[in-house]
Design an enzyme around this catalytic site. Sequence first.
Site, PDB file in Angstrom:
ATOM      1  N   ARG A   1      51.570   8.960 -40.303  1.00 56.40           N
ATOM      2  CA  ARG A   1      50.699  10.121 -40.463  1.00 56.40           C
ATOM      3  C   ARG A   1      49.528   9.976 -39.492  1.00 56.40           C
ATOM      4  O   ARG A   1      48.811   8.973 -39.545  1.00 56.40           O
ATOM      5  CB  ARG A   1      50.200  10.192 -41.918  1.00 56.40           C
ATOM      6  CG  ARG A   1      49.150  11.236 -42.154  1.00 56.40           C
ATOM      7  CD  ARG A   1      48.770  11.359 -43.632  1.00 56.40           C
ATOM      8  NE  ARG A   1      47.734  12.364 -43.737  1.00 56.40           N
ATOM      9  CZ  ARG A   1      46.463  12.101 -44.041  1.00 56.40           C
ATOM     10  NH1 ARG A   1      46.058  10.875 -44.328  1.00 56.40           N
ATOM     11  NH2 ARG A   1      45.574  13.079 -44.069  1.00 56.40           N
TER      12      ARG A   1
ATOM     13  N   GLU B   1      41.194  16.230 -46.778  1.00 57.72           N
ATOM     14  CA  GLU B   1      40.019  16.048 -47.626  1.00 57.72           C
ATOM     15  C   GLU B   1      38.936  17.101 -47.405  1.00 57.72           C
ATOM     16  O   GLU B   1      37.828  16.776 -46.937  1.00 57.72           O
ATOM     17  CB  GLU B   1      39.435  14.638 -47.426  1.00 57.72           C
ATOM     18  CG  GLU B   1      40.445  13.530 -47.686  1.00 57.72           C
ATOM     19  CD  GLU B   1      39.844  12.127 -47.572  1.00 57.72           C
ATOM     20  OE1 GLU B   1      38.684  12.009 -47.161  1.00 57.72           O
ATOM     21  OE2 GLU B   1      40.547  11.166 -47.917  1.00 57.72           O
TER      22      GLU B   1
ATOM     23  N   ASN C   1      44.964  11.595 -51.548  1.00 55.59           N
ATOM     24  CA  ASN C   1      44.310  10.369 -51.090  1.00 55.59           C
ATOM     25  C   ASN C   1      43.531   9.795 -52.263  1.00 55.59           C
ATOM     26  O   ASN C   1      42.662  10.471 -52.828  1.00 55.59           O
ATOM     27  CB  ASN C   1      43.327  10.660 -49.950  1.00 55.59           C
ATOM     28  CG  ASN C   1      44.033  11.168 -48.697  1.00 55.59           C
ATOM     29  OD1 ASN C   1      45.259  11.192 -48.621  1.00 55.59           O
ATOM     30  ND2 ASN C   1      43.243  11.582 -47.714  1.00 55.59           N
TER      31      ASN C   1
ATOM     32  N   TYR D   1      41.361   6.350 -53.721  1.00 55.69           N
ATOM     33  CA  TYR D   1      40.722   5.054 -53.456  1.00 55.69           C
ATOM     34  C   TYR D   1      40.098   4.435 -54.706  1.00 55.69           C
ATOM     35  O   TYR D   1      40.176   3.247 -54.916  1.00 55.69           O
ATOM     36  CB  TYR D   1      39.637   5.208 -52.378  1.00 55.69           C
ATOM     37  CG  TYR D   1      40.248   5.456 -51.021  1.00 55.69           C
ATOM     38  CD1 TYR D   1      40.611   4.398 -50.197  1.00 55.69           C
ATOM     39  CD2 TYR D   1      40.512   6.751 -50.583  1.00 55.69           C
ATOM     40  CE1 TYR D   1      41.208   4.612 -48.966  1.00 55.69           C
ATOM     41  CE2 TYR D   1      41.115   6.973 -49.351  1.00 55.69           C
ATOM     42  CZ  TYR D   1      41.460   5.902 -48.556  1.00 55.69           C
ATOM     43  OH  TYR D   1      42.069   6.118 -47.350  1.00 55.69           O
TER      44      TYR D   1
ATOM     45  N   GLU E   1      47.062   8.706 -48.521  1.00 57.32           N
ATOM     46  CA  GLU E   1      46.154   7.598 -48.205  1.00 57.32           C
ATOM     47  C   GLU E   1      45.904   6.779 -49.462  1.00 57.32           C
ATOM     48  O   GLU E   1      45.694   7.340 -50.545  1.00 57.32           O
ATOM     49  CB  GLU E   1      44.776   8.083 -47.713  1.00 57.32           C
ATOM     50  CG  GLU E   1      44.763   8.645 -46.335  1.00 57.32           C
ATOM     51  CD  GLU E   1      43.371   9.065 -45.870  1.00 57.32           C
ATOM     52  OE1 GLU E   1      42.368   8.493 -46.356  1.00 57.32           O
ATOM     53  OE2 GLU E   1      43.301   9.975 -45.033  1.00 57.32           O
TER      54      GLU E   1
HETATM   55  O1  IFM Z   1      38.737   6.455 -43.264  1.00 57.10           O
HETATM   56  C1  IFM Z   1      38.794   7.434 -44.246  1.00 57.10           C
HETATM   57  C2  IFM Z   1      39.742   8.548 -43.835  1.00 57.10           C
HETATM   58  O2  IFM Z   1      39.384   9.116 -42.626  1.00 57.10           O
HETATM   59  C3  IFM Z   1      39.760   9.635 -44.873  1.00 57.10           C
HETATM   60  N1  IFM Z   1      39.967   9.107 -46.193  1.00 57.10           N
HETATM   61  C4  IFM Z   1      39.191   7.966 -46.606  1.00 57.10           C
HETATM   62  C5  IFM Z   1      39.260   6.883 -45.554  1.00 57.10           C
HETATM   63  C6  IFM Z   1      38.440   5.662 -46.014  1.00 57.10           C
HETATM   64  O3  IFM Z   1      37.116   6.014 -46.229  1.00 57.10           O
END
Ligand code: IFM
Length: 436
Positions: free
Chosen positions: A77, A166, A289, A291, A343
């Site tokens: 990606r 995002e 995405n 985290y 992500e």
């Molecule tokens: O590096 C970023 C990415 O560009 C978008 N999502 C989160 C990642 C980590 O912060």
Amino acid sequence: MQDLIFPPSFQWGVATSSYQIEGAVSEDGRAPSIWDTFSHQPGKVDNDDTGDVACDHYHRWQSDLDMIKGLGVDAYRFSIAWPRVQPLGSGAWNPLGLGFYDRLVDGLLERGIAPHVTLYHWDLPQALQDKGGWAARDTVQRFVDYALAMAERLGDRAASFATHNEPWVTSVLGNQTGLFAPGLKDPVIARRVAHHLLLSHGMALQAIRAAGVKTPLGIVLNQSPATPATSSAEDIALAAREYALFVRWFAEPLLLGRYPEAPDLPICEALQPGDLETIAQPLDFLGINYYTRIWSSTSNPPVPAPHACGTSDMGWENYPEGLTELLCGLKRDYPLPPIFITENGMANRDVVIDGKVDDQPRIEYMRTHLQAVKAAMNAGVDVRGFFYWSLMDNFEWSSGYAKRFGLFHVDYKTQVRTPKESAHWYRRLIEQQPSA
Ligand code: IFM
């Protein structure tokens, strides 16, 4: 690794974005983006780092593609830098920029890797920002023209197109807190930006489909569940509000054709008749995405999050269960298309010692988050693939180069890439999956 066996058709990938890795910002006709302007303002990025050179991927793309192939992944990606292919964001196209992405896509296909293309990962042509950026409704049509041109050019070879990466970040960090480019601090502008991003997504899907391009189309959202810090009514209400602004504000117009309503939520004053129907185009996939979670505490000082699984170098709590919770919550609340985890990853204080990077915390992060994906799949969520963020260390926006998310360590002085232990672990994990 027995608990990490996925269906044969599950896609394994890695992800990057243009401004974070390419460098070569004034080469071959590329014009400045808002991130060039922003990162060159003193104090905006840690250590005053810029993306001028980044990972020099623009020149090293062939060996980088070999590196990706060495991981054994099915998919890559990446994003297209709009100011490289259409320097001013309208009008003339840049053949040298277009040629770069043609070669990148062909190079991936030659290596048996599926190219997943993101059209907008935050590098808006500065010329468009000068005319109001995403706050201006005209930028929507500029994006649609650009998206259609890219889809017509690469649609015969790309595995998917995601319109935006995002939109919450573009809107809130770029225009409300000012931490990201273009650095504005205005909540009303931020909501207008969010609406125009969503509208441009819907109009782009309409235009690309009307042109007969058959490539799967979707969008990528950053999402997190919100946990109330205590069982107090205040914390519960805060968690609901934070979830509404972070998740529902984007998921709801896309999947239900409406903005979330509640007395304490803002209204979107940029909304015009017909916009919501346009935004809610059928999605071939939704990229998620993930985290960390949102921890909602109204106390002063706030009740700290437990951090039982540790913390990344970004200071974000590692909370793998949140990914299962999020996916199951989305399935409960919305009619979902197939999901890709576009992500997931962590920043770690990685150092090269005797040619090795022993990043055990990252391996643990990946292992537990993949278990969380499996748990969601077992609960009926249709997840089709996983992309680790990121292929290699890169320009982490306002944190500059200090935060390292990569499977490959990058020495920015020499541009030497060193596989971390997590890269070897990921390769072995993919090797042991059943073949399609
Ligand atoms: O590096 C970023 C990415 O560009 C978008 N999502 C989160 C990642 C980590 O912060």
